[in-house]
Scaffold this motif. Structure first.
Motif, short mmCIF file in Angstrom:
data_model
loop_
_atom_site.label_atom_id
_atom_site.label_comp_id
_atom_site.label_asym_id
_atom_site.label_seq_id
_atom_site.Cartn_x
_atom_site.Cartn_y
_atom_site.Cartn_z
N THR A 1 0.87 -1.12 -0.17
CA THR A 1 -0.02 -0.11 -0.02
C THR A 1 0.90 1.36 0.00
O THR A 1 0.59 2.33 -0.74
CB THR A 1 -0.81 0.01 1.22
OG1 THR A 1 -1.90 -1.03 1.10
CG2 THR A 1 -1.72 1.45 1.34
N SER B 1 2.22 1.91 -3.43
CA SER B 1 1.32 2.43 -4.62
C SER B 1 0.61 3.69 -4.13
O SER B 1 -0.22 4.23 -4.83
CB SER B 1 0.06 1.27 -4.43
OG SER B 1 -0.60 0.90 -3.41
N ARG C 1 -3.73 6.92 -11.97
CA ARG C 1 -4.45 5.83 -12.42
C ARG C 1 -3.46 5.39 -13.78
O ARG C 1 -3.56 4.36 -13.92
CB ARG C 1 -5.98 6.15 -12.95
CG ARG C 1 -6.72 6.12 -11.77
CD ARG C 1 -7.35 4.71 -11.57
NE ARG C 1 -8.35 4.83 -10.60
CZ ARG C 1 -8.83 3.50 -10.21
NH1 ARG C 1 -8.69 2.32 -10.86
NH2 ARG C 1 -9.70 3.56 -9.13
N ASP D 1 -1.18 2.68 -13.17
CA ASP D 1 -1.30 1.23 -12.65
C ASP D 1 -0.38 0.32 -13.30
O ASP D 1 -0.15 -0.59 -12.57
CB ASP D 1 -2.97 1.14 -12.95
CG ASP D 1 -3.73 1.73 -11.77
OD1 ASP D 1 -3.25 2.47 -11.06
OD2 ASP D 1 -4.85 2.04 -12.08
N LEU E 1 -5.42 -4.13 -5.87
CA LEU E 1 -4.73 -2.69 -5.45
C LEU E 1 -5.96 -1.86 -5.35
O LEU E 1 -5.79 -0.66 -4.46
CB LEU E 1 -3.75 -2.41 -6.64
CG LEU E 1 -2.32 -3.05 -6.62
CD1 LEU E 1 -1.68 -2.98 -7.86
CD2 LEU E 1 -1.58 -2.64 -5.34
N HIS E 2 -6.96 -1.92 -6.18
CA HIS E 2 -8.00 -0.81 -6.14
C HIS E 2 -9.37 -1.26 -5.45
O HIS E 2 -10.25 -0.66 -5.47
CB HIS E 2 -8.23 -0.38 -7.72
CG HIS E 2 -7.32 0.34 -8.43
ND1 HIS E 2 -6.47 1.45 -8.05
CD2 HIS E 2 -6.36 -0.16 -9.55
CE1 HIS E 2 -5.63 1.54 -8.69
NE2 HIS E 2 -5.67 0.74 -9.60
N TRP E 3 -9.12 -2.31 -4.80
CA TRP E 3 -10.23 -2.76 -4.00
C TRP E 3 -10.30 -1.52 -2.74
O TRP E 3 -9.49 -1.07 -2.28
CB TRP E 3 -9.96 -3.96 -3.10
CG TRP E 3 -10.32 -5.16 -3.96
CD1 TRP E 3 -10.65 -5.31 -5.40
CD2 TRP E 3 -10.52 -6.47 -3.80
NE1 TRP E 3 -10.67 -6.59 -5.86
CE2 TRP E 3 -10.70 -7.48 -4.58
CE3 TRP E 3 -10.24 -7.20 -2.13
CZ2 TRP E 3 -10.79 -8.73 -4.55
CZ3 TRP E 3 -10.30 -8.49 -2.12
CH2 TRP E 3 -10.83 -9.23 -3.28
N SER E 4 -11.58 -1.54 -2.29
CA SER E 4 -11.79 -0.33 -1.18
C SER E 4 -11.54 -1.14 0.01
O SER E 4 -11.16 -2.17 0.50
CB SER E 4 -13.31 -0.27 -1.07
OG SER E 4 -14.05 -1.37 -0.85
N ARG F 1 -3.24 1.64 4.67
CA ARG F 1 -4.46 3.07 4.29
C ARG F 1 -4.54 4.02 5.19
O ARG F 1 -5.32 5.19 4.95
CB ARG F 1 -5.60 2.61 3.40
CG ARG F 1 -5.06 2.02 2.23
CD ARG F 1 -6.50 1.56 1.46
NE ARG F 1 -6.48 0.72 0.21
CZ ARG F 1 -7.23 0.25 -0.32
NH1 ARG F 1 -8.36 0.34 -0.30
NH2 ARG F 1 -6.90 -0.56 -1.69
#
Length: 407
Positions: free
Chosen positions: A84, A87, A92, A95, A141-144, A203
């Motif tokens: 995390t 990234s 975007r 990516d 990577l882009h999961w909430s 995060r």
């Protein structure tokens, strides 16, 4: 060149004292390095130390047994945090570059792990699966954050039952792939749960004292619940979920026998009846739900405590953080030591002692601190970064390797 590039370059050209003063300063998180250093020392203890199989909280002499199993899962959770942090803040359009970098990094770690296994150290090397986790991370990577937590919790609670049932229905099936991912000492369900939880933790506002306190308290509660449930309703079987050897279809003379049909073997097997006890194990490396939940809580608490102590105890924890900044090098180094000392003055891996654990840990911390002061990034970390790095992107977008170095 970005600000990140300039700071990294300036640190790289500084003298030893300047490197030590700059090490662990923002945007790098010293607390994460401290937690990673603790994970490394824990794995050294698990492999080279003489630790008890069971931890009794009323008996402090057994507390060193905490390193067994929990250190590797802490390592996996910290991998998620690192992914995390690598990234974070990327556009975007970057990516694909990030995904390719993570895949390259994972394959490099996988290759290093396979080389170490060729040395036959007697240790179940975690690096191959660790590399696979880096590759799998590109899919989420882009999961909430909420989705990361939900899937992580689902894998921790339901994953062991699914693996146990699959093992029962497969009638002791075995093979390199199954042993690596499902039926080995490191089932992917447990490690993926730790990875996703780590990505969610990464995060959070990790520089906030309240975040560290919440992680510490939440982790303690989670660990108490997991291990408590394991002791109350779980299984105390000593053997792990893993069955590392396949079924033996030979008679007492070693001659091959006819293999009965699947339904007959399934009816005669007692594995279906053992699914519950298998999935509810709580001892290290068993892969049961109580172990994953309890060890996951332990890992969260360690991360929270490390974040809380990193700022007020910076100078004291700096050597430990230096070791944590080069976990791949440290992990590989202690396994090479285990191979080299076999039959030596300390008895090597075949005769582990806490004296060997203590001296090895001290030496690793001293060497890591000196390396950070004189060179900077660890040798294997530098190699993996070079292998996984892509050519520089647009001027306003830091390259993947620079973003990793800045944390």
């Amino acid at each position: 060149m970005s600000v990140v590039d300039e700071s990294a370059t300036s640190v790289g050209r500084a003298g030893p004292l300047q490197r030590l003063r700059a090490f662990g300063r923002p945007p790098r998180l010293l607390g994460i390095d401290v937690a990673r250093g603790l994970a490394v020392l824990g794995m050294v203890g698990a492999h080279l130390g003489d630790t008890p199989d069971d931890v009794t909280w009323s008996d402090p002499s057994t507390w060193d047994g905490l390193v067994d199993g929990r250190s590797s899962l802490l390592f996996a959770m910290l991998a998620g945090v690192s992914i995390t942090l690598i990234s974070r803040g990327r556009a975007r359009r970057d990516d694909l570059r990030l995904q390719v970098t993570l895949v390259r990094r994972g394959l490099a770690v996988l290759a290093i792990g396979l080389v170490i296994e060729l040395l036959n150290s007697g240790v179940a090397v975690i690096l191959p699966l660790y590399g696979i986790l880096f590759v799998l991370s590109t899919l989420v990577l882009h999961w909430s954050t909420r989705r990361l937590w939900i899937v992580s919790a689902s894998l921790a609670v339901l994953g062991p039952f699914a693996v146990a049932l699959l093992h029962a229905l497969s009638l002791d099936a075995y093979g390199p792939g199954l042993n690596l991912t499902l039926f080995g000492l490191y089932p992917v369900t447990a490690w993926l749960a730790m990875l996703l939880a780590g990505m969610a933790i990464g995060r959070l506002q990790l520089t906030d004292v309240r975040t560290g306190a919440a992680l510490l308290l939440g982790g303690i509660v989670l660990a108490a619940f997991g291990y408590g449930a394991g002791h109350l309703i779980g299984s105390d079987r000593d053997e792990p979920v893993a069955y590392l050897f396949g079924p033996d279809y030979t008679d007492e003379n070693g001659n091959a026998t006819n293999e009965p049909g699947y339904l007959t073997r399934l009816r005669e097997s007692d594995e279906i009846e053992r699914v519950w006890s298998t999935a509810m194990q709580y001892k290290p490396h068993t892969g049961g739900a109580p172990e994953i939940i309890g060890s996951g809580g332990f890992a969260v608490a360690v991360i929270g405590l490390s974040l809380l102590l990193a700022r007020p105890l910076r100078l004291l924890l700096l050597p430990l953080a230096a070791l944590g900044s080069m976990p791949l090098t440290a992990y590989t180094g202690h396994l090479l030591l285990a191979v080299g000392l076999a039959g030596g003055p300390f008895g090597g891996y075949d005769d582990p002692t806490n004296t060997l654990w203590g001296w090895t840990s001290l030496a690793m911390v001293v060497i890591a601190t000196a390396w950070v002061a004189l060179v900077g990034r660890g040798p294997l970390e530098r190699l993996v970064a070079r292998v996984s790095a892509l050519p520089p992107g647009p001027p306003e977008t830091p390259a993947p390797d620079d973003a990793d170095a800045s944390r």
